[in-house]
Design a protein around this motif. Sequence first.
Motif, mmCIF file in Angstrom:
data_model
loop_
_atom_site.group_PDB
_atom_site.id
_atom_site.type_symbol
_atom_site.label_atom_id
_atom_site.label_comp_id
_atom_site.label_asym_id
_atom_site.label_seq_id
_atom_site.Cartn_x
_atom_site.Cartn_y
_atom_site.Cartn_z
ATOM 1 N N LEU A 347 0.834 -1.201 0.000
ATOM 2 C CA LEU A 347 0.000 0.000 0.000
ATOM 3 C C LEU A 347 0.876 1.262 0.000
ATOM 4 N N SER A 348 1.932 1.244 0.839
ATOM 5 C CA SER A 348 2.847 2.391 0.875
ATOM 6 C C SER A 348 3.573 2.560 -0.453
ATOM 7 N N LEU A 349 3.934 1.440 -1.091
ATOM 8 C CA LEU A 349 4.629 1.509 -2.380
ATOM 9 C C LEU A 349 3.719 2.077 -3.470
ATOM 10 N N LEU A 350 2.440 1.709 -3.410
ATOM 11 C CA LEU A 350 1.496 2.256 -4.389
ATOM 12 C C LEU A 350 1.348 3.767 -4.228
ATOM 13 N N GLN A 351 1.285 4.213 -2.969
ATOM 14 C CA GLN A 351 1.169 5.651 -2.718
ATOM 15 C C GLN A 351 2.408 6.394 -3.213
ATOM 16 N N LEU A 352 3.580 5.821 -2.952
ATOM 17 C CA LEU A 352 4.817 6.456 -3.407
ATOM 18 C C LEU A 352 4.931 6.428 -4.925
ATOM 19 N N ASN A 353 4.455 5.355 -5.532
ATOM 20 C CA ASN A 353 4.490 5.264 -6.993
ATOM 21 C C ASN A 353 3.642 6.372 -7.623
ATOM 22 N N SER A 354 2.502 6.630 -7.004
ATOM 23 C CA SER A 354 1.653 7.730 -7.479
ATOM 24 C C SER A 354 2.351 9.073 -7.294
ATOM 25 N N GLU A 355 3.056 9.237 -6.168
ATOM 26 C CA GLU A 355 3.790 10.470 -5.912
ATOM 27 C C GLU A 355 4.910 10.668 -6.938
ATOM 28 N N VAL A 356 5.605 9.585 -7.277
ATOM 29 C CA VAL A 356 6.692 9.656 -8.267
ATOM 30 C C VAL A 356 6.145 10.071 -9.629
ATOM 31 N N ASP A 357 5.034 9.478 -10.035
ATOM 32 C CA ASP A 357 4.423 9.845 -11.327
ATOM 33 C C ASP A 357 4.039 11.322 -11.358
ATOM 34 N N LYS A 358 3.462 11.805 -10.242
ATOM 35 C CA LYS A 358 3.048 13.212 -10.180
ATOM 36 C C LYS A 358 4.250 14.142 -10.303
ATOM 37 N N LEU A 359 5.322 13.837 -9.562
ATOM 38 C CA LEU A 359 6.510 14.688 -9.578
ATOM 39 C C LEU A 359 7.182 14.680 -10.948
ATOM 40 N N GLN A 360 7.203 13.535 -11.598
ATOM 41 C CA GLN A 360 7.803 13.475 -12.934
ATOM 42 C C GLN A 360 7.024 14.342 -13.932
ATOM 43 N N GLN A 361 5.704 14.340 -13.816
ATOM 44 C CA GLN A 361 4.895 15.187 -14.699
ATOM 45 C C GLN A 361 5.122 16.670 -14.397
ATOM 46 N N ALA A 400 8.696 35.730 -9.977
ATOM 47 C CA ALA A 400 7.974 34.678 -10.696
ATOM 48 C C ALA A 400 8.951 33.663 -11.265
ATOM 49 N N GLU A 401 10.065 34.147 -11.852
ATOM 50 C CA GLU A 401 11.056 33.215 -12.383
ATOM 51 C C GLU A 401 11.762 32.479 -11.243
ATOM 52 N N HIS A 402 12.021 33.202 -10.152
ATOM 53 C CA HIS A 402 12.653 32.577 -8.980
ATOM 54 C C HIS A 402 11.794 31.430 -8.454
ATOM 55 N N LEU A 403 10.515 31.665 -8.329
ATOM 56 C CA LEU A 403 9.613 30.610 -7.838
ATOM 57 C C LEU A 403 9.556 29.430 -8.810
ATOM 58 N N ALA A 404 9.604 29.731 -10.121
ATOM 59 C CA ALA A 404 9.580 28.652 -11.109
ATOM 60 C C ALA A 404 10.827 27.783 -10.990
ATOM 61 N N ARG A 405 11.998 28.426 -10.844
ATOM 62 C CA ARG A 405 13.237 27.659 -10.681
ATOM 63 C C ARG A 405 13.248 26.901 -9.359
ATOM 64 N N LEU A 406 12.721 27.561 -8.324
ATOM 65 C CA LEU A 406 12.662 26.900 -7.024
ATOM 66 C C LEU A 406 11.734 25.701 -7.064
ATOM 67 N N ASP A 407 10.624 25.820 -7.772
ATOM 68 C CA ASP A 407 9.707 24.679 -7.929
ATOM 69 C C ASP A 407 10.409 23.501 -8.594
ATOM 70 N N LEU A 408 11.212 23.788 -9.622
ATOM 71 C CA LEU A 408 11.935 22.713 -10.300
ATOM 72 C C LEU A 408 12.910 22.030 -9.344
ATOM 73 N N LEU A 409 13.680 22.837 -8.609
ATOM 74 C CA LEU A 409 14.647 22.264 -7.673
ATOM 75 C C LEU A 409 13.953 21.423 -6.600
ATOM 76 N N LEU A 410 12.869 21.950 -6.056
ATOM 77 C CA LEU A 410 12.142 21.227 -5.010
ATOM 78 C C LEU A 410 11.514 19.946 -5.560
ATOM 79 N N HIS A 411 10.959 20.029 -6.766
ATOM 80 C CA HIS A 411 10.365 18.834 -7.368
ATOM 81 C C HIS A 411 11.428 17.760 -7.618
ATOM 82 N N GLN A 412 12.629 18.195 -8.027
ATOM 83 C CA GLN A 412 13.709 17.235 -8.271
ATOM 84 C C GLN A 412 14.160 16.566 -6.972
ATOM 85 N N VAL A 413 14.313 17.360 -5.914
ATOM 86 C CA VAL A 413 14.716 16.793 -4.621
ATOM 87 C C VAL A 413 13.620 15.882 -4.075
#
Length: 428
Positions: A347-361, A400-413
């Motif tokens: 169940l935990s793996l399924l939840q994480l798998n969904s999280e991984v798919d979301k972050l990749q998108q 706005a650009e700072h937040l966009a770059r920060l979003d990318l960094l946070l999503h990657q981490v």
Amino acid sequence: MDKNKTKFVAALTPFILAILMAVPNIQSAQTPTHLTIDEVYKLAMTNYPLVKQMSLTEKSKQYSIENAAKGYLPQFSINGQGTYQSEVTSIDIPNIKTPVLSKDQYRIFGELYQSFTDAAIIKEQKDVIKNTAETERQKIEVTLYTLKERINQIYFAILTIDAQIEQTVVLKKDIQSGIDRTNAAISNGTALKRNADNLLAELLKVDQRTIELKSNRKGYSDMLALFIGKPVNESTRLVSPVIQNVSPVINRPEMILFVAQKRQYAIQNRLISARNLPKVGMFFQGGYGRPALNQLSNDFSAYYIGGLRLNWNFGGLYTAKTDRNLLTINQQNIDVQKDVFIFNTNLSLLQLNSEVDKLQQLINTDNEIIRLRDKVKQTAKSQLENGTITTNDYLSYVNAEHLARLDLLLHQVHLSLALYNYQTIAGN
């Protein structure tokens, strides 16, 4: 002069020796320049206090096996008794004087017994000891493994903060660029001094944010240092883990623990059979008493006796079936616990798998957003210098650009954290 030099050197000698002795300690306490997450795992596993219990469990197993092996040795015992009887054996033969036995009788004797059939019991006892130690060791492994999840949270929290600090540096450069352009416009008479002040105030706010981030990083670094037993400070660089392919196969230490627990009940089942077998052994008994083996003698004398002894206690057979049924139920309980563990883990793996798919998108769209935001920001720089937009407008584009770059960094981490959590929960 030479005497003074000698005294000076003699005075310094203790300090020099103290420094030389302290060098190994200084080296061992040196702050690592960089750390990988695998290195942190290993250091934490060896530094955690519970690790010491491993060696204690192993020593306890060795001592217990030694004690069980002594069951092969002959058993020696000393017994004694003194009794008073209300009546003794007597023989009444006419015209013949027969001895009269005393009603108080005494006996002390030692017995040496060597079993021929305890080998099966001793073998099963050794197996129980070994498997009990393995079960305890595996329980420690399970507890130690949970450290990985805690380390993941701390390690990736530091990486997140580092990414935010790096992005504040980029943000400061953009604001400073705006200040430079505004100052040029002020010199040309196309902008007011307050516009530069507005940008300077924003620059100070970014400095405040950097102070907050560094303070938070220190808190997490101190926690990480406690886990690994080495100092971690702002100069210690944590290496971003390489995103690996993950497997849904469950290889957690709990799976080995379930096997060990079931094996324990199987060994106990064999031990029931071994204990209910007849026992055969050889004995030798020597003693001193009154009467001895001659029941008609009223004198103290020594004696000995030896032979074979058979003992079969049927009491254990009455409860053997019930005991085996209880062991079977306990094994079934282990199976239920295993099924529940696998269910919850999947169940935990399924939840994480969904999280991984979301972050990749999200990451797939982050780069396009950054490209567009950067394009708008570059245009805004020229407009600011020409005085066609206000500093507030420029700051909104920069943020706005700072937040966009920060979003990318946070999503990657966060993607790396999700993947490592997936790998940790699966046990791979």
